[in-house]
Design a protein around this motif. Sequence first.
Motif, short mmCIF file in Angstrom:
data_model
loop_
_atom_site.label_atom_id
_atom_site.label_comp_id
_atom_site.label_asym_id
_atom_site.label_seq_id
_atom_site.Cartn_x
_atom_site.Cartn_y
_atom_site.Cartn_z
N PHE A 178 5.92 54.68 74.37
CA PHE A 178 5.84 53.89 73.15
C PHE A 178 5.28 52.54 73.52
O PHE A 178 5.82 51.86 74.40
N ASN A 179 4.15 52.18 72.92
CA ASN A 179 3.45 50.94 73.26
C ASN A 179 3.20 50.84 74.76
O ASN A 179 3.45 49.82 75.39
N ASP A 180 2.71 51.93 75.32
CA ASP A 180 2.35 52.02 76.74
C ASP A 180 3.52 51.90 77.71
O ASP A 180 3.33 51.70 78.90
N SER A 181 4.75 52.00 77.21
CA SER A 181 5.93 51.97 78.08
C SER A 181 6.65 53.32 78.04
O SER A 181 6.82 53.89 76.96
N LEU A 182 7.05 53.80 79.19
CA LEU A 182 7.77 55.06 79.28
C LEU A 182 9.13 54.92 78.60
O LEU A 182 9.87 53.96 78.84
N VAL A 183 9.47 55.88 77.75
CA VAL A 183 10.74 55.87 77.03
C VAL A 183 11.78 56.64 77.86
O VAL A 183 11.58 57.82 78.14
N PRO A 184 12.88 55.99 78.26
CA PRO A 184 13.91 56.68 79.04
C PRO A 184 14.45 57.89 78.27
O PRO A 184 14.72 57.81 77.08
#
Length: 63
Positions: free
Chosen positions: A11-17
């Motif tokens: 999400f928004n280039d960040s990995l979602v845990p």
Amino acid sequence: MRPNKNYDVFFNDSLVPNGIISLKPKTEYNVVHISDGDATPSSILIKTDKNGVIESVDKTRCE
């Protein structure tokens, strides 16, 4: 539900845990699949209603 363990969710280039996301009300999401090989990238458009429940999915852009 939990996503397939073989997939990463960003999400928004960040990995979602754990790959678990909550959908916001009255929002459009563009889900994109980018291939490392010769396959053409594809996407689907997901729209949520006032309660954050998926009301429509447009997969006409999938190739």
